[in-house]
Design a protein around this motif. Structure first.
Motif, short mmCIF file in Angstrom:
data_model
loop_
_atom_site.label_atom_id
_atom_site.label_comp_id
_atom_site.label_asym_id
_atom_site.label_seq_id
_atom_site.Cartn_x
_atom_site.Cartn_y
_atom_site.Cartn_z
N GLY A 1 0.82 -1.20 0.00
CA GLY A 1 0.00 0.00 0.00
C GLY A 1 0.85 1.25 0.00
N ASP A 2 0.18 2.39 -0.07
CA ASP A 2 0.88 3.67 -0.10
C ASP A 2 1.20 4.17 1.31
N LEU A 3 0.43 3.73 2.30
CA LEU A 3 0.65 4.12 3.68
C LEU A 3 0.21 3.01 4.61
N VAL A 4 1.03 2.73 5.62
CA VAL A 4 0.67 1.77 6.67
C VAL A 4 0.38 2.55 7.95
N ILE A 5 -0.83 2.39 8.49
CA ILE A 5 -1.20 2.96 9.78
C ILE A 5 -1.08 1.85 10.82
N ASP A 6 -0.20 2.05 11.77
CA ASP A 6 0.12 1.02 12.75
C ASP A 6 -0.78 1.19 13.98
N ALA A 7 -1.77 0.30 14.11
CA ALA A 7 -2.69 0.31 15.24
C ALA A 7 -2.67 -1.04 15.94
N CYS A 8 -1.48 -1.67 15.97
CA CYS A 8 -1.33 -3.01 16.52
C CYS A 8 -1.04 -3.04 18.02
N GLY A 9 -0.93 -1.90 18.66
CA GLY A 9 -0.77 -1.89 20.10
C GLY A 9 0.66 -1.72 20.58
N MET A 10 0.82 -1.81 21.90
CA MET A 10 2.10 -1.53 22.56
C MET A 10 3.25 -2.34 22.00
N ASN A 11 3.03 -3.62 21.76
CA ASN A 11 4.08 -4.49 21.23
C ASN A 11 3.88 -4.77 19.75
N SER A 12 3.52 -3.76 19.03
CA SER A 12 3.21 -3.90 17.61
C SER A 12 4.33 -4.58 16.83
N PRO A 13 4.02 -5.63 16.08
CA PRO A 13 5.05 -6.26 15.23
C PRO A 13 5.48 -5.36 14.08
N VAL A 14 4.68 -4.35 13.78
CA VAL A 14 5.07 -3.41 12.72
C VAL A 14 6.14 -2.48 13.26
N ARG A 15 5.86 -1.82 14.37
CA ARG A 15 6.87 -0.91 14.94
C ARG A 15 8.11 -1.67 15.36
N MET A 16 7.93 -2.81 16.01
CA MET A 16 9.07 -3.59 16.48
C MET A 16 9.89 -4.16 15.33
N GLY A 17 9.26 -4.31 14.17
CA GLY A 17 9.95 -4.90 13.03
C GLY A 17 10.60 -3.90 12.10
N LEU A 18 10.51 -2.61 12.42
CA LEU A 18 11.17 -1.62 11.58
C LEU A 18 12.69 -1.82 11.63
N PRO A 19 13.40 -1.61 10.55
CA PRO A 19 14.86 -1.83 10.53
C PRO A 19 15.58 -0.83 11.42
N PRO A 20 16.80 -1.14 11.87
CA PRO A 20 17.56 -0.26 12.77
C PRO A 20 17.75 1.16 12.25
N ALA A 21 17.76 1.33 10.95
CA ALA A 21 17.98 2.66 10.38
C ALA A 21 16.80 3.59 10.63
N VAL A 22 15.65 3.03 10.95
CA VAL A 22 14.46 3.85 11.24
C VAL A 22 14.47 4.15 12.74
N PRO A 23 14.56 5.42 13.14
CA PRO A 23 14.78 5.76 14.55
C PRO A 23 13.53 5.75 15.43
N VAL A 24 12.50 5.05 15.04
CA VAL A 24 11.29 4.93 15.88
C VAL A 24 11.61 4.04 17.08
N GLU A 25 11.21 4.44 18.28
CA GLU A 25 11.49 3.66 19.49
C GLU A 25 10.77 2.31 19.46
N ARG A 26 11.47 1.30 19.91
CA ARG A 26 10.88 -0.03 20.01
C ARG A 26 10.75 -0.50 21.46
N LYS A 27 11.78 -0.24 22.26
CA LYS A 27 11.85 -0.76 23.62
C LYS A 27 10.77 -0.15 24.51
N VAL A 28 10.17 -1.01 25.34
CA VAL A 28 9.19 -0.57 26.33
C VAL A 28 9.74 -0.93 27.70
N ASP A 29 10.14 0.07 28.45
CA ASP A 29 10.70 -0.15 29.78
C ASP A 29 9.63 -0.73 30.71
#
Length: 440
Positions: free
Chosen positions: A143-171
């Motif tokens: 698709g042209d845009l992915v809206i990530d609404a998968c929650g706190m442990n989203s596999p989309v956010r957690m699966g972004l490559p290291p070059a993407v500076p979006v936070e993954r860790k949840v303290d």
């Protein structure tokens, strides 16, 4: 060809955004791992109904909701109770969680959005540093845009490559484990505080409530550590000593869930990607409520997407979504996250002192449906502030414990309001580092 929007997960914000965008003619598909008719926990939830109108959604049918009762907050020793006094027009509504989802799903279907159930999202698909789609158990979708609404442990956010500076860790201090169940009610006589909230009950870092209703008692146990059913039984027995209306039979619920309670994500967007709801940590850090914030964010995101007539959906064009969220909500939530950190470092005796000394009063714990900020908990009344000042000066030890958090709260307030006005990756990365340091 209309632009294709993929929504990962049926979070409240993702569904609301799907409604708005599909109504405007975009090709919107929502992918959800659960089966149709199974979304939502077996209990009620509360949220500000005005958020529905912000998102352009109708109110639910009147028989589907009631208005939330005022809470009474108790200190760990349970010797002082502070009762909220929420004006009628500012009360939140209370609905069955499943009815909230049914309402949003019906709106999505009527808008023309496509809903795909039994389809877990596994990871994002990338091309040249851009999110281009989703890998699901049913295969790859683009698709042209992915809206990530998968929650706190989203596999989309957690699966972004290291070059993407979006936070993954949840303290561990950034999410709370809760157990909630509706127990039978013992007796029919009125109780003085029907919605009782106890901080650090039994000396344990966390929050609990007992909401006594006509046919049941609603028990919630929330802690910043994992616990099991044996501990639930022990703790419930402890509470029954002072709350005999709490029965022993579980009528509904009985689930453990994890809820994020931290500052908003420092970076919510990337090329082809936008996070919303729990995926972007949009809950109020002190209370964990996030439905209303997610619904408002859906409007901000949808407006941003619709304003991008070229359909670029990259960092530069999506940045206004994050900027608007921080202006409206984030800059008030971030200081609360800093304050929460200090609260968790305190001992039960410290919390007792705030209640017994008058440093806290009923106005300070009256959180209305418009509650978004630390300022909503502080009365700028000279007499009230003088009373609090005297209470703290009388106890230098407590004052000393509070002093370290002052610069953290000030920094969180300043930085969350100082978000770069336009996308510049270097400037944003510098801002992100300073912002994240406020909560360490």
């Amino acid at each position: 060809m209309p632009k294709k929007i993929l929504v990962a997960g049926m979070g409240h914000g993702g569904l609301a955004a799907a409604v708005i965008l599909a109504k405007q003619g975009l090709d919107v598909t929502v992918y959800e791992q659960k089966s149709a008719g199974t979304l939502g926990y077996d209990w009620t939830d509360i949220f500000d109904p005005k958020a529905l109108s912000v998102a352009g959604l109708p109110m639910p049918e009147k028989d589907k909701y009631t208005y939330k009762e005022d809470m009474t907050f108790f200190n760990p020793s349970m010797t002082v109770g502070l009762r909220q006094h929420v004006p009628t027009k500012q009360r939140e509504i209370k609905m069955e969680r499943r009815d909230i989802y049914a309402h949003l799903i019906r709106c999505a279907e009527e808008s023309g959005a496509k809903l795909v159930y039994d389809c877990p999202v596994l990871r994002p698909l990338m091309a040249g540093g851009r999110v281009t789609g989703l890998e699901t158990t049913n295969g790859a979708v683009y698709g042209d845009l992915v809206i990530d609404a998968c929650g706190m442990n989203s596999p989309v956010r957690m699966g972004l490559p290291p070059a993407v500076p979006v936070e993954r860790k949840v303290d561990r201090l950034d999410y709370i484990t809760i157990y909630r169940a509706f127990f039978n009610r013992v007796g029919t006589e009125p109780v003085p505080d029907p919605f009782k909230v106890i901080l650090f009950a039994d000396g344990i870092c966390g929050v609990s409530w007992i909401a006594t209703e006509e046919e049941h008692t609603d028990l919630l146990i929330g802690r910043f550590a994992d616990f099991d059913l044996a501990e639930v039984e022990r703790f419930a027995a402890f509470l029954r000593k002072t709350n005999p209306q709490l029965g022993t039979e579980v009528l509904r619920g009985g689930q453990f869930v994890q809820i994020p309670v931290r500052q908003p994500l420092s970076l919510m967007v990337w090329d082809g990607y936008a996070a919303i709801g729990d995926s972007a940590f949009m809950t109020v850090p002190l209370i964990g409520s996030g439905i209303a914030n997610a619904l408002r964010a859906a409007r901000y995101l949808a407006d941003t997407v619709l304003a991008d007539s070229a359909g670029r959906y990259d960092c530069e064009t999506l940045w206004s979504y994050q900027l608007r969220y921080y202006r409206q909500l984030g800059r008030g939530l971030a200081p609360l996250a800093a304050a929460k950190r200090q609260l968790l470092a305190m001992q039960p005796a410290d919390i007792d002192y705030f209640f017994t000394s008058g440093a806290l009063n009923e106005d300070n714990i009256t959180m209305t449906a418009d509650f978004h900020s630390l300022f909503d908990l502080i009365r700028f009344d000279p007499t009230d502030l003088l009373q609090k000042g005297k209470a703290m000066v009388k106890n230098p030890a407590e004052l000393k414990k509070l002093l370290p958090v002052v610069p953290k709260i000030a920094a969180a307030m300043t930085l969350s309001a100082a978000l770069p006005q336009h996308w510049d990756e270097k400037a944003v990365r510098r801002w992100m580092i300073n912002y994240q340091n406020c909560f360490r």
